[in-house]
Design a protein around this motif. Structure first.
Motif, mmCIF file in Angstrom:
data_model
loop_
_atom_site.group_PDB
_atom_site.id
_atom_site.type_symbol
_atom_site.label_atom_id
_atom_site.label_comp_id
_atom_site.label_asym_id
_atom_site.label_seq_id
_atom_site.Cartn_x
_atom_site.Cartn_y
_atom_site.Cartn_z
ATOM 1 N N UNK A 111 56.964 -62.907 2.166
ATOM 2 C CA UNK A 111 55.645 -63.537 2.297
ATOM 3 C C UNK A 111 54.893 -62.911 3.474
ATOM 4 N N UNK A 112 55.612 -62.640 4.536
ATOM 5 C CA UNK A 112 54.994 -62.037 5.725
ATOM 6 C C UNK A 112 54.346 -60.695 5.403
ATOM 7 N N UNK A 113 55.006 -59.872 4.589
ATOM 8 C CA UNK A 113 54.455 -58.571 4.217
ATOM 9 C C UNK A 113 53.154 -58.735 3.438
ATOM 10 N N UNK A 114 53.132 -59.672 2.492
ATOM 11 C CA UNK A 114 51.921 -59.914 1.698
ATOM 12 C C UNK A 114 50.795 -60.394 2.607
ATOM 13 N N UNK A 115 51.105 -61.292 3.524
ATOM 14 C CA UNK A 115 50.072 -61.777 4.453
ATOM 15 C C UNK A 115 49.547 -60.648 5.339
ATOM 16 N N UNK A 116 50.404 -59.701 5.693
ATOM 17 C CA UNK A 116 49.949 -58.550 6.471
ATOM 18 C C UNK A 116 49.022 -57.664 5.640
ATOM 19 N N UNK A 117 49.349 -57.469 4.360
ATOM 20 C CA UNK A 117 48.450 -56.715 3.482
ATOM 21 C C UNK A 117 47.068 -57.347 3.442
ATOM 22 N N UNK A 118 47.034 -58.675 3.400
ATOM 23 C CA UNK A 118 45.762 -59.394 3.372
ATOM 24 C C UNK A 118 45.024 -59.227 4.697
ATOM 25 N N UNK A 128 45.191 -56.954 6.888
ATOM 26 C CA UNK A 128 44.746 -55.570 7.060
ATOM 27 C C UNK A 128 43.819 -55.130 5.933
ATOM 28 N N UNK A 129 43.545 -56.038 5.000
ATOM 29 C CA UNK A 129 42.671 -55.770 3.836
ATOM 30 C C UNK A 129 43.124 -54.538 3.055
ATOM 31 N N UNK A 130 44.426 -54.445 2.849
ATOM 32 C CA UNK A 130 45.009 -53.316 2.121
ATOM 33 C C UNK A 130 45.257 -53.635 0.656
ATOM 34 N N UNK A 131 45.145 -54.901 0.266
ATOM 35 C CA UNK A 131 45.359 -55.311 -1.121
ATOM 36 C C UNK A 131 44.179 -56.172 -1.558
ATOM 37 N N UNK A 132 43.818 -56.120 -2.844
ATOM 38 C CA UNK A 132 42.698 -56.947 -3.323
ATOM 39 C C UNK A 132 43.095 -58.418 -3.402
ATOM 40 N N UNK A 133 42.221 -59.287 -2.908
ATOM 41 C CA UNK A 133 42.506 -60.720 -2.935
ATOM 42 C C UNK A 133 41.209 -61.508 -3.018
ATOM 43 N N UNK A 134 41.349 -62.779 -3.333
ATOM 44 C CA UNK A 134 40.221 -63.716 -3.377
ATOM 45 C C UNK A 134 40.507 -64.825 -2.379
ATOM 46 N N UNK A 135 39.457 -65.303 -1.726
ATOM 47 C CA UNK A 135 39.571 -66.486 -0.886
ATOM 48 C C UNK A 135 39.029 -67.658 -1.686
ATOM 49 N N UNK A 136 39.836 -68.667 -1.862
ATOM 50 C CA UNK A 136 39.431 -69.890 -2.545
ATOM 51 C C UNK A 136 39.572 -70.998 -1.501
ATOM 52 N N UNK A 137 38.475 -71.284 -0.829
ATOM 53 C CA UNK A 137 38.548 -72.195 0.309
ATOM 54 C C UNK A 137 39.396 -71.552 1.386
ATOM 55 N N UNK A 138 40.447 -72.244 1.803
ATOM 56 C CA UNK A 138 41.353 -71.685 2.808
ATOM 57 C C UNK A 138 42.515 -70.921 2.192
ATOM 58 N N UNK A 139 42.565 -70.882 0.869
ATOM 59 C CA UNK A 139 43.687 -70.264 0.172
ATOM 60 C C UNK A 139 43.411 -68.804 -0.180
ATOM 61 N N UNK A 140 44.455 -67.998 -0.164
ATOM 62 C CA UNK A 140 44.389 -66.597 -0.580
ATOM 63 C C UNK A 140 45.047 -66.508 -1.944
ATOM 64 N N UNK A 141 44.334 -65.912 -2.897
ATOM 65 C CA UNK A 141 44.855 -65.781 -4.258
ATOM 66 C C UNK A 141 44.659 -64.344 -4.740
ATOM 67 N N UNK A 142 45.504 -63.946 -5.691
ATOM 68 C CA UNK A 142 45.509 -62.580 -6.202
ATOM 69 C C UNK A 142 45.382 -62.591 -7.713
ATOM 70 N N UNK A 143 44.503 -61.738 -8.238
ATOM 71 C CA UNK A 143 44.360 -61.569 -9.682
ATOM 72 C C UNK A 143 45.433 -60.570 -10.119
#
Length: 61
Positions: free
Chosen positions: A20-27, A29-44
């Motif tokens: 989980x830590x690695x994924x949060x680091x990708x977010x 550092x903006x290295x992976x595409x993601x969506x912010x849904x309120x305070x949540x981070x989600x991935x298509x």
């Protein structure tokens, strides 16, 4: 129109075989595409598949 099923951080970490830590680091550092849904981070999942294909390293020789 397709039903959109977004992945959470833990689901993406499980799918990638990472922590989980690695994924949060990708977010962060903006290295992976993601969506912010309120305070949540989600991935298509489709965005992640394209992102993975774009970052594939082909073997030499």
């Amino acid at each position: 129109m397709r039903a959109l099923r977004l992945l959470g951080v833990l689901e993406l970490a499980d799918r990638l075989g990472t922590s989980e830590r690695f994924v949060r680091r990708l977010v962060s550092e903006r290295r992976a595409p993601f969506h912010k849904v309120g305070k949540f981070v989600r991935f298509d999942p489709e965005d992640i598949e394209v992102w993975l294909a774009d970052h594939r390293v082909e073997p030499t020789a």
